[in-house]
Design a protein around this motif. Structure first.
Motif, short mmCIF file in Angstrom:
data_model
loop_
_atom_site.label_atom_id
_atom_site.label_comp_id
_atom_site.label_asym_id
_atom_site.label_seq_id
_atom_site.Cartn_x
_atom_site.Cartn_y
_atom_site.Cartn_z
N ASN A 52 0.87 -1.26 -0.05
CA ASN A 52 0.15 0.06 0.11
C ASN A 52 0.91 1.34 0.04
N ILE A 98 -5.95 -4.06 0.14
CA ILE A 98 -4.93 -3.36 -1.04
C ILE A 98 -5.55 -2.43 -1.35
N GLY A 99 -4.65 -1.06 -1.70
CA GLY A 99 -5.13 0.18 -2.31
C GLY A 99 -5.82 1.29 -1.58
#
Length: 99
Positions: A52, A98-99
């Motif tokens: 991330n 994630i992200g």
């Protein structure tokens, strides 16, 4: 010879790492003298933080995430259109974002 997106990116990543060794990371020397971060020793939390933190997909970190989710073969067979789906599916299996 057919290269998947993952293999193509690994080649580019190896070229980049030839000229700049990651700073402040535990690394091992590969047989071809390219430095790689040893993500297998990292906790899941640290691995996700690293993924991330970066503004690009760190292939070795993504591969380790997929391996921990049991999707290593899916990762190896991914192409430019499917690799992100595999990463997000791995994150879903592992219960991380994630992200």
């Amino acid at each position: 010879m057919y290269l998947t997106f993952v293999h193509y990116c690994a080649i580019i990543d190896n070229v980049r790492n030839t000229y700049e060794r990651p700073k402040g990371m535990v690394s091992i020397m590969a047989k071809n003298t390219v430095w790689h971060t040893e993500y297998s020793a990292w906790s899941l939390e640290a691995l996700v933080e690293e993924i991330n933190r970066l503004d690009h997909w760190e292939l070795e970190a993504c591969k380790e995430l997929c391996k921990r989710a049991g999707l290593e073969s899916d990762w190896e067979n991914a192409d430019a259109d499917t690799f992100e789906e595999v990463i997000y599916h791995a994150a879903e299996i592992l219960g991380v974002v994630i992200g």
